[in-house]
Scaffold this motif. Structure first.
Motif, PDB file in Angstrom:
ATOM      1  N   MET A   1      36.836 -46.407 -30.994  1.00  0.00           N
ATOM      2  CA  MET A   1      38.249 -46.621 -30.714  1.00  0.00           C
ATOM      3  C   MET A   1      38.626 -48.058 -31.052  1.00  0.00           C
ATOM      4  SD  MET A   1      41.063 -45.185 -29.641  1.00  0.00           S
ATOM      5  CE  MET A   1      40.460 -43.713 -28.825  1.00  0.00           C
ATOM      6  N   ALA A   2      39.738 -48.234 -31.773  1.00  0.00           N
ATOM      7  CA  ALA A   2      40.164 -49.569 -32.181  1.00  0.00           C
ATOM      8  C   ALA A   2      40.796 -50.316 -31.014  1.00  0.00           C
ATOM      9  CB  ALA A   2      41.157 -49.463 -33.329  1.00  0.00           C
ATOM     10  N   ALA A   3      40.474 -51.588 -30.888  1.00  0.00           N
ATOM     11  CA  ALA A   3      41.064 -52.453 -29.875  1.00  0.00           C
ATOM     12  C   ALA A   3      42.232 -53.217 -30.484  1.00  0.00           C
ATOM     13  CB  ALA A   3      40.002 -53.409 -29.337  1.00  0.00           C
ATOM     14  N   GLU A   4      42.844 -54.090 -29.681  1.00  0.00           N
ATOM     15  CA  GLU A   4      43.961 -54.897 -30.186  1.00  0.00           C
ATOM     16  C   GLU A   4      43.509 -55.739 -31.383  1.00  0.00           C
ATOM     17  OE1 GLU A   4      47.178 -58.234 -28.570  1.00  0.00           O
ATOM     18  OE2 GLU A   4      45.681 -57.377 -27.222  1.00  0.00           O
ATOM     19  N   GLY A   5      44.321 -55.752 -32.438  1.00  0.00           N
ATOM     20  CA  GLY A   5      43.969 -56.490 -33.642  1.00  0.00           C
ATOM     21  C   GLY A   5      43.061 -55.730 -34.582  1.00  0.00           C
ATOM     22  N   GLU A   6      42.736 -54.484 -34.218  1.00  0.00           N
ATOM     23  CA  GLU A   6      41.868 -53.657 -35.047  1.00  0.00           C
ATOM     24  C   GLU A   6      42.582 -52.373 -35.462  1.00  0.00           C
ATOM     25  OE1 GLU A   6      37.668 -54.955 -32.840  1.00  0.00           O
ATOM     26  OE2 GLU A   6      38.540 -52.977 -32.447  1.00  0.00           O
ATOM     27  N   MET A   7      42.054 -51.710 -36.466  1.00  0.00           N
ATOM     28  CA  MET A   7      42.586 -50.413 -36.873  1.00  0.00           C
ATOM     29  C   MET A   7      41.450 -49.536 -37.366  1.00  0.00           C
ATOM     30  SD  MET A   7      44.369 -51.221 -40.595  1.00  0.00           S
ATOM     31  CE  MET A   7      44.716 -49.477 -40.868  1.00  0.00           C
ATOM     32  N   GLU A   8      41.657 -48.236 -37.249  1.00  0.00           N
ATOM     33  CA  GLU A   8      40.690 -47.280 -37.768  1.00  0.00           C
ATOM     34  C   GLU A   8      41.051 -46.901 -39.196  1.00  0.00           C
ATOM     35  OE1 GLU A   8      38.477 -44.611 -34.444  1.00  0.00           O
ATOM     36  OE2 GLU A   8      40.466 -43.933 -35.041  1.00  0.00           O
ATOM     37  N   VAL A   9      40.041 -46.798 -40.036  1.00  0.00           N
ATOM     38  CA  VAL A   9      40.241 -46.327 -41.401  1.00  0.00           C
ATOM     39  C   VAL A   9      39.254 -45.189 -41.670  1.00  0.00           C
ATOM     40  CG1 VAL A   9      41.133 -48.504 -42.308  1.00  0.00           C
ATOM     41  CG2 VAL A   9      38.665 -48.093 -42.303  1.00  0.00           C
ATOM     42  N   LEU A  10      39.610 -44.360 -42.607  1.00  0.00           N
ATOM     43  CA  LEU A  10      38.785 -43.223 -42.993  1.00  0.00           C
ATOM     44  C   LEU A  10      37.981 -43.564 -44.238  1.00  0.00           C
ATOM     45  CD1 LEU A  10      38.149 -40.134 -42.598  1.00  0.00           C
ATOM     46  CD2 LEU A  10      39.992 -39.722 -44.247  1.00  0.00           C
ATOM     47  N   VAL A  11      36.684 -43.277 -44.218  1.00  0.00           N
ATOM     48  CA  VAL A  11      35.852 -43.438 -45.408  1.00  0.00           C
ATOM     49  C   VAL A  11      36.098 -42.230 -46.300  1.00  0.00           C
ATOM     50  CG1 VAL A  11      33.530 -43.735 -46.314  1.00  0.00           C
ATOM     51  CG2 VAL A  11      34.122 -44.704 -44.080  1.00  0.00           C
ATOM     52  N   ALA A  28      43.927 -45.247 -44.722  1.00  0.00           N
ATOM     53  CA  ALA A  28      44.433 -45.188 -43.356  1.00  0.00           C
ATOM     54  C   ALA A  28      44.211 -43.785 -42.799  1.00  0.00           C
ATOM     55  CB  ALA A  28      45.918 -45.540 -43.325  1.00  0.00           C
ATOM     56  N   VAL A  29      43.872 -43.702 -41.531  1.00  0.00           N
ATOM     57  CA  VAL A  29      43.597 -42.408 -40.911  1.00  0.00           C
ATOM     58  C   VAL A  29      44.805 -41.490 -40.994  1.00  0.00           C
ATOM     59  CG1 VAL A  29      43.057 -41.277 -38.714  1.00  0.00           C
ATOM     60  CG2 VAL A  29      41.797 -43.334 -39.405  1.00  0.00           C
ATOM     61  N   ASP A  30      46.013 -42.069 -40.857  1.00  0.00           N
ATOM     62  CA  ASP A  30      47.228 -41.248 -40.896  1.00  0.00           C
ATOM     63  C   ASP A  30      47.750 -41.018 -42.311  1.00  0.00           C
ATOM     64  OD1 ASP A  30      48.285 -43.693 -41.590  1.00  0.00           O
ATOM     65  OD2 ASP A  30      49.597 -43.889 -39.846  1.00  0.00           O
ATOM     66  N   GLY A  31      47.027 -41.510 -43.316  1.00  0.00           N
ATOM     67  CA  GLY A  31      47.437 -41.322 -44.699  1.00  0.00           C
ATOM     68  C   GLY A  31      48.512 -42.274 -45.163  1.00  0.00           C
ATOM     69  N   TRP A  37      47.213 -57.169 -49.177  1.00  0.00           N
ATOM     70  CA  TRP A  37      46.249 -58.247 -49.331  1.00  0.00           C
ATOM     71  C   TRP A  37      46.372 -58.841 -50.723  1.00  0.00           C
ATOM     72  CZ3 TRP A  37      42.148 -57.676 -52.944  1.00  0.00           C
ATOM     73  CH2 TRP A  37      42.018 -56.392 -53.495  1.00  0.00           C
ATOM     74  N   ARG A  38      45.764 -60.009 -50.907  1.00  0.00           N
ATOM     75  CA  ARG A  38      45.750 -60.673 -52.201  1.00  0.00           C
ATOM     76  C   ARG A  38      44.302 -60.971 -52.599  1.00  0.00           C
ATOM     77  NH1 ARG A  38      49.708 -65.641 -52.376  1.00  0.00           N
ATOM     78  NH2 ARG A  38      49.256 -65.370 -54.597  1.00  0.00           N
ATOM     79  N   PRO A  39      44.050 -61.189 -53.892  1.00  0.00           N
ATOM     80  CA  PRO A  39      42.673 -61.450 -54.337  1.00  0.00           C
ATOM     81  C   PRO A  39      41.989 -62.539 -53.521  1.00  0.00           C
ATOM     82  CG  PRO A  39      44.085 -61.141 -56.242  1.00  0.00           C
ATOM     83  CD  PRO A  39      44.994 -61.154 -55.045  1.00  0.00           C
ATOM     84  N   GLY A  40      40.749 -62.270 -53.161  1.00  0.00           N
ATOM     85  CA  GLY A  40      39.971 -63.190 -52.338  1.00  0.00           C
ATOM     86  C   GLY A  40      39.875 -62.772 -50.883  1.00  0.00           C
ATOM     87  N   ALA A  41      40.655 -61.765 -50.469  1.00  0.00           N
ATOM     88  CA  ALA A  41      40.686 -61.353 -49.063  1.00  0.00           C
ATOM     89  C   ALA A  41      39.452 -60.537 -48.690  1.00  0.00           C
ATOM     90  CB  ALA A  41      41.953 -60.543 -48.787  1.00  0.00           C
ATOM     91  N   HIS A  42      39.157 -60.544 -47.390  1.00  0.00           N
ATOM     92  CA  HIS A  42      38.080 -59.722 -46.864  1.00  0.00           C
ATOM     93  C   HIS A  42      38.554 -59.029 -45.594  1.00  0.00           C
ATOM     94  CE1 HIS A  42      37.466 -63.399 -44.364  1.00  0.00           C
ATOM     95  NE2 HIS A  42      37.114 -62.520 -43.446  1.00  0.00           N
ATOM     96  N   VAL A  43      37.805 -58.030 -45.179  1.00  0.00           N
ATOM     97  CA  VAL A  43      38.039 -57.388 -43.893  1.00  0.00           C
ATOM     98  C   VAL A  43      36.767 -57.493 -43.059  1.00  0.00           C
ATOM     99  CG1 VAL A  43      39.827 -55.784 -44.660  1.00  0.00           C
ATOM    100  CG2 VAL A  43      37.426 -55.111 -44.827  1.00  0.00           C
ATOM    101  N   ASP A  44      36.957 -57.494 -41.745  1.00  0.00           N
ATOM    102  CA  ASP A  44      35.830 -57.411 -40.821  1.00  0.00           C
ATOM    103  C   ASP A  44      35.588 -55.939 -40.528  1.00  0.00           C
ATOM    104  OD1 ASP A  44      36.112 -60.154 -40.718  1.00  0.00           O
ATOM    105  OD2 ASP A  44      37.056 -60.172 -38.747  1.00  0.00           O
ATOM    106  N   VAL A  93      38.187 -51.676 -38.411  1.00  0.00           N
ATOM    107  CA  VAL A  93      38.252 -52.899 -39.219  1.00  0.00           C
ATOM    108  C   VAL A  93      39.283 -53.864 -38.634  1.00  0.00           C
ATOM    109  CG1 VAL A  93      37.566 -51.698 -41.321  1.00  0.00           C
ATOM    110  CG2 VAL A  93      39.986 -51.975 -40.795  1.00  0.00           C
ATOM    111  N   ARG A  94      39.137 -55.121 -38.989  1.00  0.00           N
ATOM    112  CA  ARG A  94      40.097 -56.177 -38.664  1.00  0.00           C
ATOM    113  C   ARG A  94      40.517 -56.841 -39.965  1.00  0.00           C
ATOM    114  NH1 ARG A  94      35.903 -59.037 -34.563  1.00  0.00           N
ATOM    115  NH2 ARG A  94      35.836 -57.423 -32.931  1.00  0.00           N
ATOM    116  N   GLY A  95      41.739 -57.282 -40.019  1.00  0.00           N
ATOM    117  CA  GLY A  95      42.199 -57.994 -41.209  1.00  0.00           C
ATOM    118  C   GLY A  95      43.195 -57.174 -41.998  1.00  0.00           C
ATOM    119  N   PRO A  96      43.382 -57.525 -43.282  1.00  0.00           N
ATOM    120  CA  PRO A  96      42.619 -58.476 -44.104  1.00  0.00           C
ATOM    121  C   PRO A  96      42.913 -59.944 -43.742  1.00  0.00           C
ATOM    122  CG  PRO A  96      43.809 -56.878 -45.455  1.00  0.00           C
ATOM    123  CD  PRO A  96      44.381 -56.818 -44.084  1.00  0.00           C
ATOM    124  N   ARG A  97      41.954 -60.785 -44.129  1.00  0.00           N
ATOM    125  CA  ARG A  97      42.069 -62.228 -43.937  1.00  0.00           C
ATOM    126  C   ARG A  97      41.623 -62.885 -45.241  1.00  0.00           C
ATOM    127  NH1 ARG A  97      39.333 -62.087 -39.987  1.00  0.00           N
ATOM    128  NH2 ARG A  97      40.988 -61.953 -38.445  1.00  0.00           N
TER     129      ARG A  97
END
Length: 311
Positions: A1-11, A28-31, A37-44, A93-97
Motif C-alpha cells: 500500500m502506498a503511503a503519503e508521497g508514494e504511488m502504486e504502478v503496474l509492471v 499507472a494502476v488506473d491507466g 519528468w525530464r531527462p536525468g530523472a529517477h524514481v525511488d 514508487v516515489r518521484g520522479p526526482r
C-alpha cells in the motif's frame, strides 16, 4: 500500500536488455497519466522491509503513460527486482526526482559506463531532437553486458561503443580533448570512472561537468556534535557525534521524507536558513554547495556549532 508521497504502478512488461540487465515498463494502476519528468530523472522504488532503491527513467519523457527502467543485477535491491518482480505485479514508487537535469548548452559530451547509460539515453534523444552537437562515449565490461546498443545504433558515428574487453578502459583524455569550448560533460557510471572524469575536468570552466552516482562518493571529515534549530517547530536538537541530522530529527519524532540515506538520491534535501553546511552528499554541484541554501541531512553536517533548518 502506498503511503503519503508514494504511488502504486503496474509492471506492464519486463525484458532482458543485456547480460544482467532487465528492463521494466511501468504504468499507472488506473491507466491514467504518470507524473511528468525530464531527462536525468529517477524514481525511488520501494521494495519492502525498508529497502528503497533509485532507478533512472530511460524512456521517452513525452510518453506520460509509460515509465521505463533499466536495472542491473548488483546488490540486494536489484536482486529483488530481478528475482521477484514480474509483469502484473504492483510496485510502490516515489518521484520522479531530478538531480542530473540536462541544461541548455551549445554542445554535449556524454560519458556512460555500464548501467550509467540509463539516465544518459533520454539526454541523447533530447540533444539530437534539438539539433545540438553531441557525442556519446559508452563503455562496459563487454558488448553483451551493455544495454540499449540497438537503440544507440540509430545515431551512427555520434556514438562510440567501447567494451573494456575490446578497447580497455575508456580514453577520457581523448574524449575531452575533442570537446569544443562550451561543451557540457554529463557522466554516469562506476565510481572510478566518475573520479577520473572529475580529475580531468578540473581544468575546464567551473560547472562544465555534471555527474550522477549510484553509490555515495567517498567523504571524510570531523564528526563533532553541533546544534540544529528546527525553524518550523521551534525546537533545538543536538546532533551527536556519529549520528546524522536525519537520524537526530527522526529520534525526536520529526517526520522527514528520505530514501537512500547515503547522500545520492536528493530526497532529504532541506533548506538551510542559517549556518554553514558541511556538504558530504553526492548530489549538489559545487555552485550549489557554495550557495549553501540546501543540504542533504542524511549525510551532511555543520562547519560550525549551529544550523537553522526549515523543518
Amino acid at each position: 500500500m502506498a503511503a503519503e508521497g508514494e504511488m502504486e504502478v503496474l509492471v506492464e512488461g519486463r525484458v532482458e536488455l543485456a547480460d544482467g540487465v532487465v528492463g521494466l515498463t511501468l504504468r499507472a494502476v488506473d491507466g491514467g497519466e504518470l507524473p511528468a519528468w525530464r531527462p536525468g530523472a529517477h524514481v525511488d522504488v520501494v521494495l519492502g522491509d525498508g529497502l528503497v532503491r533509485q532507478y533512472s527513467l530511460c524512456g521517452d519523457p513525452g510518453d506520460l503513460r509509460t515509465w521505463r527502467l533499466g536495472v542491473l543485477k548488483e546488490g540486494l535491491g536489484s536482486t529483488v527486482v530481478h528475482e521477484r518482480v514480474r509483469p502484473g505485479d504492483k510496485l510502490v514508487v516515489r518521484g520522479p526526482r531530478n538531480n542530473f537535469a540536462l541544461e541548455d548548452a551549445s554542445g554535449y559530451l556524454f560519458l556512460a559506463g555500464g548501467i550509467g547509460i540509463t539516465p544518459i539515453l533520454p539526454m541523447v534523444a533530447a540533444a539530437d531532437a534539438a539539433g545540438v552537437e553531441w557525442r556519446l562515449v559508452y563503455g562496459g565490461r563487454r558488448r553483451s553486458a551493455m544495454a540499449f546498443l540497438d537503440v544507440l545504433s540509430a545515431y551512427g558515428d555520434k556514438v562510440e561503443i567501447r567494451p573494456r574487453d575490446e578497447f580497455g578502459l575508456l580514453d577520457l583524455d581523448a574524449a575531452l580533448a575533442a570537446a569544443a569550448p562550451g561543451t557540457l560533460v554529463y557522466c554516469c557510471g562506476p565510481e572510478p570512472m566518475l573520479a577520473a572524469a572529475e580529475e580531468r575536468c578540473a581544468v575546464l570552466a567551473p560547472g562544465s561537468l555534471r555527474t550522477e552516482r549510484f553509490t555515495p562518493k567517498p567523504v571524510t571529515g570531523p564528526s563533532e556534535a553541533f546544534e540544529v534549530e528546527l525553524a518550523l517547530s521551534g525546537r533545538t536538537l543536538t546532533v551527536e557525534s556519529g549520528l546524522s541530522i536525519l537520524e537526530t530529527v527522526e529520534k525526536a519524532g520529526v517526520n522527514v521524507l528520505s530514501s537512500c540515506r547515503e547522500g545520492t538520491c536528493g530526497t532529504c534535501e532541506t533548506p538551510v536558513l542559517e549556518g554553514d553546511p558541511d556538504h558530504r552528499d553526492s548530489v549538489l554541484t559545487e555552485a550549489e554547495r557554495a550557495d549553501g541554501s540546501f543540504m542533504m541531512i542524511c549525510v551532511s553536517r555543520a562547519r560550525g556549532s549551529r544550523l537553522v533548518l526549515e523543518l
